[in-house]
Scaffold this motif. Structure first.
Motif, PDB file in Angstrom:
ATOM      1  N   CYS B 373      -0.739  -3.312  -6.981  1.00  0.00           N
ATOM      2  CA  CYS B 373      -0.353  -2.431  -5.878  1.00  0.00           C
ATOM      3  C   CYS B 373       1.053  -1.880  -6.110  1.00  0.00           C
ATOM      4  O   CYS B 373       2.010  -2.645  -6.207  1.00  0.00           O
ATOM      5  N   ILE B 375       2.944  -0.429  -4.112  1.00  0.00           N
ATOM      6  CA  ILE B 375       3.803  -0.600  -2.927  1.00  0.00           C
ATOM      7  C   ILE B 375       4.106  -2.081  -2.734  1.00  0.00           C
ATOM      8  O   ILE B 375       4.797  -2.464  -1.812  1.00  0.00           O
ATOM      9  N   PRO B 379      -3.098  -6.553  -0.794  1.00  0.00           N
ATOM     10  CA  PRO B 379      -4.342  -5.953  -0.281  1.00  0.00           C
ATOM     11  C   PRO B 379      -5.349  -6.980   0.215  1.00  0.00           C
ATOM     12  O   PRO B 379      -6.004  -6.766   1.229  1.00  0.00           O
ATOM     13  N   CYS B 402       0.580   1.623   2.823  1.00  0.00           N
ATOM     14  CA  CYS B 402      -0.395   1.823   1.748  1.00  0.00           C
ATOM     15  C   CYS B 402      -0.547   3.314   1.483  1.00  0.00           C
ATOM     16  O   CYS B 402      -0.682   4.102   2.405  1.00  0.00           O
ATOM     17  N   ILE B 403      -0.477   3.710   0.217  1.00  0.00           N
ATOM     18  CA  ILE B 403      -0.606   5.129  -0.104  1.00  0.00           C
ATOM     19  C   ILE B 403      -2.042   5.490  -0.471  1.00  0.00           C
ATOM     20  O   ILE B 403      -2.308   6.586  -0.942  1.00  0.00           O
ATOM     21  N   GLU B 404      -2.948   4.550  -0.296  1.00  0.00           N
ATOM     22  CA  GLU B 404      -4.370   4.785  -0.508  1.00  0.00           C
ATOM     23  C   GLU B 404      -4.652   5.243  -1.933  1.00  0.00           C
ATOM     24  O   GLU B 404      -5.473   6.121  -2.165  1.00  0.00           O
ATOM     25  N   CYS B 405      -3.941   4.647  -2.873  1.00  0.00           N
ATOM     26  CA  CYS B 405      -4.078   5.100  -4.256  1.00  0.00           C
ATOM     27  C   CYS B 405      -5.365   4.602  -4.878  1.00  0.00           C
ATOM     28  O   CYS B 405      -5.859   5.186  -5.839  1.00  0.00           O
ATOM     29  N   GLY B 406      -5.911   3.526  -4.364  1.00  0.00           N
ATOM     30  CA  GLY B 406      -7.176   3.041  -4.899  1.00  0.00           C
ATOM     31  C   GLY B 406      -7.032   2.094  -6.074  1.00  0.00           C
ATOM     32  O   GLY B 406      -8.030   1.648  -6.634  1.00  0.00           O
ATOM     33  N   CYS B 408      -6.089  -0.957  -6.100  1.00  0.00           N
ATOM     34  CA  CYS B 408      -6.598  -2.291  -5.765  1.00  0.00           C
ATOM     35  C   CYS B 408      -8.123  -2.330  -5.858  1.00  0.00           C
ATOM     36  O   CYS B 408      -8.694  -3.240  -6.439  1.00  0.00           O
ATOM     37  N   ALA B 419      -9.254   0.039  -0.667  1.00  0.00           N
ATOM     38  CA  ALA B 419      -8.510   1.245  -0.307  1.00  0.00           C
ATOM     39  C   ALA B 419      -9.230   2.067   0.753  1.00  0.00           C
ATOM     40  O   ALA B 419      -8.605   2.559   1.692  1.00  0.00           O
ATOM     41  N   PHE B 422      -8.828   0.569   4.096  1.00  0.00           N
ATOM     42  CA  PHE B 422      -7.484   0.791   4.654  1.00  0.00           C
ATOM     43  C   PHE B 422      -7.374   2.210   5.196  1.00  0.00           C
ATOM     44  O   PHE B 422      -6.838   2.440   6.278  1.00  0.00           O
TER      45      PHE B 422
HETATM   46  S1  SF4 Z   1      -4.591   1.507  -2.077  1.00  0.00           S
HETATM   47 FE1  SF4 Z   1      -4.355  -0.661  -2.625  1.00  0.00          FE
HETATM   48  S2  SF4 Z   1      -3.019  -0.616  -4.405  1.00  0.00           S
HETATM   49 FE2  SF4 Z   1      -2.847   1.401  -3.470  1.00  0.00          FE
HETATM   50  S3  SF4 Z   1      -1.093   1.222  -2.088  1.00  0.00           S
HETATM   51 FE3  SF4 Z   1      -2.899   0.722  -0.874  1.00  0.00          FE
HETATM   52  S4  SF4 Z   1      -3.068  -1.491  -0.999  1.00  0.00           S
HETATM   53 FE4  SF4 Z   1      -1.691  -0.887  -2.633  1.00  0.00          FE
END
Ligand code: SF4
Ligand code: SF4
Ligand code: SF4
Ligand code: SF4
Lengths: 194, 517
Positions: B373, B375, B379, B402-406, B408, B419, B422
């Motif tokens: 992650c 950030i 997760p 969380c930047i929802e980058c995926g 994880c 992701a 979230f």
């Molecule tokens: S999507 Fe997962 S890896 Fe990406 S910022 Fe959110 S929790 Fe962290």
């Protein structure tokens, strides 16, 4: 002997010091806010559409009726099952399905006045519970969309039937539901971590 | 900042296929479809105001919609044709959800799209990014003028983002290879507009050709930094941290730290706008996956996805269509959806490239997700909290950071959709908060209305009572002596007032005289 005493003293001093620090940093118990009257707590979770479908003159009277035990918790169609669940949680009861004799739950829609047909009778203004209609006698009326709760109370009084309920326009928040797609990984090359 | 080495990203993943799918060929200009449905909406869910009517002929580059406020931009016709209608169409960047569009029947379908300058007839007095229709092309779609004017505090650091770390995407790469000079023109203009101290052009390490193209034309004052292809290094906040060492919390914008970041495609559009007054009516879309002719296509706004699939030669057995990259993209509900500013890539999926996801298993607490992650969230902990409906706990643990980058979800051996869970939960929380605010406002307005009605009733009653009293007085005071007495009283009062006025006047005229004598 004096050495031992010295050590004991130092330890005692340290203990006192750390204890004092602990006392300082421990969060003070916050005074709990005074409990609101039950009717107000119930009113806070009602949707405030003010549509009167529950059989009362608005959300507040319904809240008061629930608080007094005169009304059941499943009479509010705009709130739907979610609203009933909130009420049940607040009152410590079991949720039950919506009593559809008061109406069906449906997504919120907004009133739209056909401005070319409006005759300026002001009847809709008088019906609107949240003052969401703007206009004056013999002049065109219009709905302030950001204030309309979608209660439909203005629809029936209109003598020229120029008010319709439409889906709210643009800013419905986008709900993106996406999976992270498993990308084909070349044989033996598991993505290595940084 | 300039002389310091780049800061290290907290974490991230190296994607196995990062460059393998990217296409290194030249940009292909897509032909025009029979009908263009030009979207009117910007990223802020506001819609431009149409200024054409159905049946009207329009020229390429002619303005078809005016900015309806500061959050929208003018929209122009990508090609000559006839306006057919104004209505709702599925938008590719919103995964096929509808938005307002102007439908134009193209005069010369199947001819290649051509970038055109603003039609001479609608040259506004003052050419601006807003009147030229410029919005961000990095996926965000924010109108560019909002990021230039009235930004506080002053922008010290300008970052041009050409990292493009997402798998499959190569639209920015192709632009950088072929149009470095226009991008440089855009950067120079931005530098003068923002009066920045440092300008950094960040390009992914996996793009040597793009870096070489810039080395030839990059003037002094723009620093080129090569960024290792670690996903999600190209995310704005990650990149800003890497280049400046400044951590930017999710609740604050880059601007509040004096940093501004533009995607290279946006800068290219700005460059074309200032060099040739070109309107923004197209973008580069990476078309890949289950197609015979993958590549980077220049696509006019409003082109339906089905037309593009036909152009690229879609192969049989597609299982779905993806807009954006596989880490954060969305599957499209319909191929009628049209391309707008936010659609970076269109990927046709099939069973070999995108095998069916294995079923989700229980979390084994392996900790891989926490390790990648960027950030530095946990997760799995967020996931457990959300499973137990402990939304508050998840929020304190940084759900909104969380930047929802995926990343994880990508590494999770149990294939848990972390992701996306979230993302959906965050939207649900936001919606619930907004609904609560609307309800509070409605309660207030309803209460005020009740109060107003009550007050009006009372006032009316009082008015009537006063009227009655007055009548009563007239009736009782009709006898002469009373009237005379009242008149005398009024007269005396008037005399008193006049005397007071005179005294005050005398004092005022005396005072300024005193210092003189
Ligand atoms: S999507 Fe997962 S890896 Fe990406 S910022 Fe959110 S929790 Fe962290
Ligand atoms: S039905 Fe629900 S929204 Fe309508 S007035 Fe009753 S409590 Fe309010
Ligand atoms: S405008 Fe009509 S639907 Fe909207 S709140 Fe007022 S009365 Fe209800
Ligand atoms: S990667 Fe998956 S299995 Fe491992 S700890 Fe995270 S959520 Fe659990």
């Amino acid at each position: 002997m004096s050495g031992l005493l010295l050590i004991a003293l130092i330890l005692l001093g340290l203990a006192l010091l750390l204890g004092a620090r602990q006392l300082k940093t421990r969060p003070r118990p916050q005074p709990t806010p005074p409990e609101l009257p039950l009717a107000e707590q119930i009113d806070a979770v009602l949707p405030q559409t003010q549509c009167t479908q529950c059989g009362y003159k608005g959300c507040r009277p319904y809240a008061e009726a629930i608080a007094k035990g005169e009304a059941d918790i499943n009479q509010c169609p705009p709130g739907g099952d979610e609203g009933i669940a909130k009420l049940a949680a607040l009152l410590g009861r079991d949720p039950k399905p919506l009593d559809t004799s008061h109406g069906e739950h449906k997504p919120k829609r907004l009133a739209l006045i056909d401005e070319s047909v409006c005759i300026g009778c002001t009847l809709c203004i008088q019906a609107c519970p949240v003052d969401a209609i703007l206009g004056s006698a013999k002049h065109m009326h219009t709905v302030i969309r950001s204030e309309c709760t979608g209660c439909e109370l203005c629809v029936a009084p209109c003598p020229v039937d120029c008010i319709s309920m439409v889906d709210p326009d643009a800013p419905v928040k986008i709900r993106r539901r996406y999976p992270v797609f498993p990308i084909k990984i070349q044989a033996g090359s598991r993505p290595d971590r940084a | 900042m300039v002389n310091r080495p780049p800061y290290r990203m907290a974490a991230g993943i190296r994607l196995a296929d990062n460059t393998a799918q990217a296409h290194r060929g030249p940009i292909i200009t897509a032909t025009l479809p029979t009908c263009l449905h030009v979207p009117l909406q910007t990223a802020l869910s506001e819609t431009a105001r149409s200024c054409v009517v159905p049946g009207q002929q329009v020229q390429a580059g002619q303005k078809i919609a005016d900015a309806s406020g500061p959050n929208t931009v003018a929209i122009h016709a990508p090609a000559a044709g006839t306006v057919l209608s104004i209505g709702k169409q599925a938008l590719a960047e919103l995964a096929g959800q509808p938005g307002w569009c102007i439908t134009i029947e193209v005069a010369n379908p199947s001819s290649p799209y051509q970038a055109t300058p603003l039609a001479a007839s609608d040259k506004p007095d003052h050419l601006s990014l807003q009147t030229l229709g410029l919005v961000g092309l990095g996926g965000g779609g924010l109108p560019c003028h909002l990021r230039l004017h009235g930004v506080t505090p002053p922008i010290k650091t300008l970052i041009i983002n050409g990292v493009e770390c997402e798998p499959w995407l190569s639209c920015d790469d192709s632009l950088m290879r072929e149009h470095a000079d226009e991008i440089v023109a855009g950067i120079r203009w931005l530098q003068t507009q923002l009066d920045t101290e440092h300008t950094t052009l960040a390009i992914g390490q996996d793009k040597p050709a793009a870096q070489a193209a810039f080395k030839a034309v990059l003037p002094a004052g723009i620093q080129l930094v090569s960024i290792p292809p670690l996903y999600p290094a190209g995310e704005d906040r990650q990149l800003a941290y890497r280049l400046t060492g400044q951590e930017i919390p999710a609740s604050q914008s880059l601007e509040s730290f004096g940093i501004q970041s533009f995607n290279v495609a946006t800068v290219h559009a700005i460059g074309c706008a200032i060099l040739r007054a070109e309107t923004l009516t197209s973008r580069i879309v990476t078309i890949a996956g289950n197609v015979a002719r993958p590549g980077n296509y220049r696509v006019a706004f409003g082109t339906p996805v089905s037309h593009l699939l036909q152009l690229a030669g879609e192969q049989p057995h597609s299982t779905g269509y993806l807009v954006g990259n596989p880490m954060t993209g969305e599957t499209l509900a319909t191929t009628d959806a049209v391309i707008g500013a936010g659609a970076q890539a269109l990927i046709a999926m099939n069973q070999t490239l995108f095998p069916t996801t294995e079923p989700t298993r229980d979390c084994i607490r392996c900790g891989e997700c926490a390790e990648v992650c960027p950030i530095r969230l946990q997760p799995m902990q967020l996931w457990h909290s959300l499973n137990q409906q402990a939304i508050d706990q998840a929020q304190t643990d940084g759900l909104f950071d969380c930047i929802e980058c995926g990343a994880c979800s990508y590494v999770c051996p149990s294939r848990i959709p972390l992701a996306s869970t979230f993302r959906v939960t965050k939207q649900e929380i936001v919606q619930a908060t907004e609904a609560q605010q609307a309800a509070d406002k409605a309660r207030q307005r309803h209460e005020f209305r009740q109060f107003r009605l009550e007050r009006d009733k009372q006032e009316k009653a009082e008015r009537l009572a006063a009227k009655a009293a007055a009548k009563h007085e007239v009736a009782t005071a009709s006898s002469d002596p009373a009237d005379a007495e009242r008149a005398a009283k009024i007269k005396a009062a008037m005399e008193r007032a006049a005397a007071k006025r005179a005294a005050a006047q005398a004092a005022a005229t005396d005072k300024p005289a005193e210092p003189k004598s």
